[in-house]
Scaffold this motif. Structure first.
Motif, PDB file in Angstrom:
ATOM      1  N   ARG A 125     -10.437   4.851  -4.858  1.00 45.32           N
ATOM      2  CA  ARG A 125      -8.991   4.960  -4.666  1.00 45.32           C
ATOM      3  C   ARG A 125      -8.333   5.018  -6.051  1.00 45.32           C
ATOM      4  O   ARG A 125      -7.973   3.995  -6.618  1.00 45.32           O
ATOM      5  N   PHE A 127      -5.621   5.748  -9.204  1.00 44.33           N
ATOM      6  CA  PHE A 127      -4.197   5.449  -9.368  1.00 44.33           C
ATOM      7  C   PHE A 127      -3.726   6.048 -10.671  1.00 44.33           C
ATOM      8  O   PHE A 127      -4.518   6.439 -11.530  1.00 44.33           O
ATOM      9  N   ASP A 128      -2.414   6.130 -10.805  1.00 43.01           N
ATOM     10  CA  ASP A 128      -1.824   6.607 -12.044  1.00 43.01           C
ATOM     11  C   ASP A 128      -0.705   5.650 -12.441  1.00 43.01           C
ATOM     12  O   ASP A 128      -0.554   4.572 -11.857  1.00 43.01           O
ATOM     13  N   ARG A 129       0.107   6.050 -13.422  1.00 47.17           N
ATOM     14  CA  ARG A 129       1.146   5.147 -13.931  1.00 47.17           C
ATOM     15  C   ARG A 129       2.240   4.856 -12.914  1.00 47.17           C
ATOM     16  O   ARG A 129       2.996   3.889 -13.067  1.00 47.17           O
ATOM     17  N   ASP A 130       2.352   5.694 -11.883  1.00 47.24           N
ATOM     18  CA  ASP A 130       3.380   5.471 -10.867  1.00 47.24           C
ATOM     19  C   ASP A 130       2.892   4.600  -9.718  1.00 47.24           C
ATOM     20  O   ASP A 130       3.689   4.191  -8.870  1.00 47.24           O
ATOM     21  N   THR A 131       1.595   4.321  -9.656  1.00 50.86           N
ATOM     22  CA  THR A 131       1.055   3.503  -8.571  1.00 50.86           C
ATOM     23  C   THR A 131       1.532   2.061  -8.740  1.00 50.86           C
ATOM     24  O   THR A 131       1.377   1.462  -9.791  1.00 50.86           O
ATOM     25  N   PHE A 133       1.589  -1.915  -8.240  1.00 52.34           N
ATOM     26  CA  PHE A 133       0.812  -3.114  -7.955  1.00 52.34           C
ATOM     27  C   PHE A 133       1.760  -4.302  -8.028  1.00 52.34           C
ATOM     28  O   PHE A 133       2.612  -4.365  -8.914  1.00 52.34           O
ATOM     29  N   ILE A 162      -0.476   0.046 -16.390  1.00 45.30           N
ATOM     30  CA  ILE A 162      -0.209   0.144 -14.962  1.00 45.30           C
ATOM     31  C   ILE A 162       1.213  -0.296 -14.650  1.00 45.30           C
ATOM     32  O   ILE A 162       1.861  -0.996 -15.429  1.00 45.30           O
ATOM     33  N   ASN A 163       1.673   0.104 -13.487  1.00 51.90           N
ATOM     34  CA  ASN A 163       2.986  -0.276 -12.976  1.00 51.90           C
ATOM     35  C   ASN A 163       2.823  -1.580 -12.194  1.00 51.90           C
ATOM     36  O   ASN A 163       2.484  -1.570 -11.014  1.00 51.90           O
ATOM     37  N   GLY A 186       5.788   0.924  -1.263  1.00 54.85           N
ATOM     38  CA  GLY A 186       4.580   1.730  -1.423  1.00 54.85           C
ATOM     39  C   GLY A 186       3.517   1.130  -2.308  1.00 54.85           C
ATOM     40  O   GLY A 186       2.726   1.871  -2.909  1.00 54.85           O
ATOM     41  N   ALA A 188       0.160  -0.208  -3.749  1.00 52.63           N
ATOM     42  CA  ALA A 188      -1.236   0.104  -3.431  1.00 52.63           C
ATOM     43  C   ALA A 188      -2.029  -1.162  -3.165  1.00 52.63           C
ATOM     44  O   ALA A 188      -2.961  -1.167  -2.359  1.00 52.63           O
ATOM     45  N   HIS A 377      -8.035  -2.734  -5.151  1.00 53.53           N
ATOM     46  CA  HIS A 377      -7.474  -1.430  -4.804  1.00 53.53           C
ATOM     47  C   HIS A 377      -8.554  -0.348  -4.802  1.00 53.53           C
ATOM     48  O   HIS A 377      -8.591   0.513  -3.935  1.00 53.53           O
TER      49      HIS A 377
END
Length: 440
Positions: A125, A127-131, A133, A162-163, A186, A188, A377
């Motif tokens: 799964r 993720f990027d910088r917009d995901t 947590f 990370i976000n 939203g 994750a 995640h």
């Protein structure tokens, strides 16, 4: 098949076999990126014309039974005609056809230790910088333990880029609402403490049903599986009680012990006192529950009867109240604390107001929680089944800190003096303040 996924130029020589029927000649190869075939047609003048066609292959679409994309345009080599009177059973070759491939690059191969690792095989799964947590805790800002946890979370957010949203709540119902907001936004994956697991349970069930991975930390290890957590990170609460009992025995403490609980609804603190009660055989363990609504010092003093031989505070703030309430009135009581604060509890050790401290590793809990959150995640395994039928327990043992350990920090050859001089300076100031407060 086109084997190179990178942006390359691939030369393909088309081979032709002349058989009884040239129109039936098709060569097709399937692979992970593209299928290739040769098409041919017989012209009115008896010649056979050949061309090349490709189409992309999507393995996931094939697994799901979806239609593959159509064949691309026919690519015609310059020399593509075979005469009608060509020699039977002889191989003929067209000119080269150049195919430009725009396939993505394969995962880079990295070497670590004795292995070469391609990609990240344990993560399914991404993720990027917009995901988003989320980390949600109970507690109050005045508690230095949580200051350290949040400092670790800030470090981990920067290191992992990370976000990460981190929020603190004094009431379980508000913490549950925070969990629901993370789901609505939203998230994750969510990490939360379980000081009040029954209050948080409905919100965490909603998160799991929405596909949000849940990990837990700090209080509530015994309830982690109940709330759908994949893993729980915490100090070993039972080990805190056992270790405290052993330290009191080593100091020949007899009589009752006070176990001072600063968060009356926190199940983790109750577990510490439970374990202390089981492990201590010199008397009874009396639980003293304090809150901001009461005169905490007076409550502690009221429980310090002649039968009490020792007392342990379960966080740093309570340790100050305990020492203030008991040091003058009952200087014979052996005092201890569970703490991860620097430097005041260490100064209290140095001066003798505290006999020992059980270090609760706040920074470690913050760092490990973030790592577990990302792992939770990314893990490819289904949750609450198979390997995760029960929450994985990641337990940290408390460390016993004594006045001798504090003294070692001042030794001329101490590594910490050379690497962290500001820490030593702060500790020296705290010791001077402690001495002034005790009138030495």
């Amino acid at each position: 098949m086109i084997n190179d996924h990178r942006h390359t130029l691939v030369g393909l020589v088309v081979g032709l076999i002349i058989g009884a029927s040239a129109t039936g000649l098709i060569w097709a190869t399937s692979g992970s990126t593209a299928e290739v075939r040769v098409v041919a047609r017989k012209l009115d003048d008896g010649r056979v014309e050949v061309a090349l066609q490709t189409r992309p292959v999507d393995p996931q679409a094939q697994l799901e039974g979806l239609d593959s994309p159509g064949w691309g345009d026919r690519l015609s080599p310059e020399f593509r005609f075979l005469a009608g009177d060509a020699t039977v059973n002889r191989w003929y070759a067209s000119s080269v056809v150049t195919i430009e491939s725009e396939e993505p690059a394969p995962p880079s191969v990295a070497e670590i230790g004795p292995f070469e690792i391609s990609g990240t095989p344990t993560v399914s799964r991404p993720f990027d910088r917009d995901t988003l947590f989320c980390v949600l805790t109970h507690g109050v800002q005045e508690d230095f333990f949580w200051f350290q946890v949040y400092s670790a979370l800030l470090d981990a957010r920067r290191w992992n880029d990370i976000n990460l949203r981190a929020e603190m709540y004094t009431k379980g119902v508000d913490q549950a609402d925070g969990i629901r907001r993370c789901v609505e936004d939203g998230a994750a994956a969510i990490a939360t403490t379980l000081a009040e697991p029954d209050v948080l349970l409905p919100a965490l069930q909603e998160a799991s049903e929405a596909g949000v991975r849940v990990v837990t930390f700090n209080s509530g290890a015994e309830r982690a599986t109940d709330v759908g957590s994949i893993a729980h990170v915490s100090i070993d609460e039972a080990a805190v009680g056992r270790t405290a009992a052993e330290q009191f025995r080593q100091r020949e403490v007899s009589g009752d012990l006070l176990c001072i609980i600063h968060e009356p609804s926190n199940t983790g603190l109750e577990e510490r006192c439970d374990s202390l009660e089981i492990s201590y055989d010199g008397g009874s363990v009396i639980r003293v529950r304090i809150s901001d609504a009461d005169d905490s010092s007076a409550t502690i003093t009221a429980h310090a009867t002649d039968d009490v031989g020792g007392a342990i505070a379960l966080n740093s703030n309570t340790a100050y109240l305990m020492a203030e309430a008991l040091s003058a009135a009952r200087p014979d009581i052996v005092l201890a604390a569970v703490s991860a604060e620097f430097p005041t509890p260490l100064a209290m050790l140095y001066s003798g107001r505290l006999s020992f401290v059980l270090w609760s590793h706040a920074l470690e809990q913050g760092y490990l929680t973030t790592t577990t959150l990302l792992w939770g995640h990314g893990t490819p395994f289904p949750v609450q089944t198979g390997l995760f039928a029960e929450a994985t327990q990641i337990s940290i043992l408390p460390t016993v800190v004594t006045a001798e350990a504090v003294q070692a920090m001042f030794d001329a050859d101490s590594a910490i003096r050379g690497t962290l001089p500001a820490w030593i300076d702060a500790l020296e100031r705290a010791i001077r303040d402690e001495s002034a407060q005790s009138g030495e």
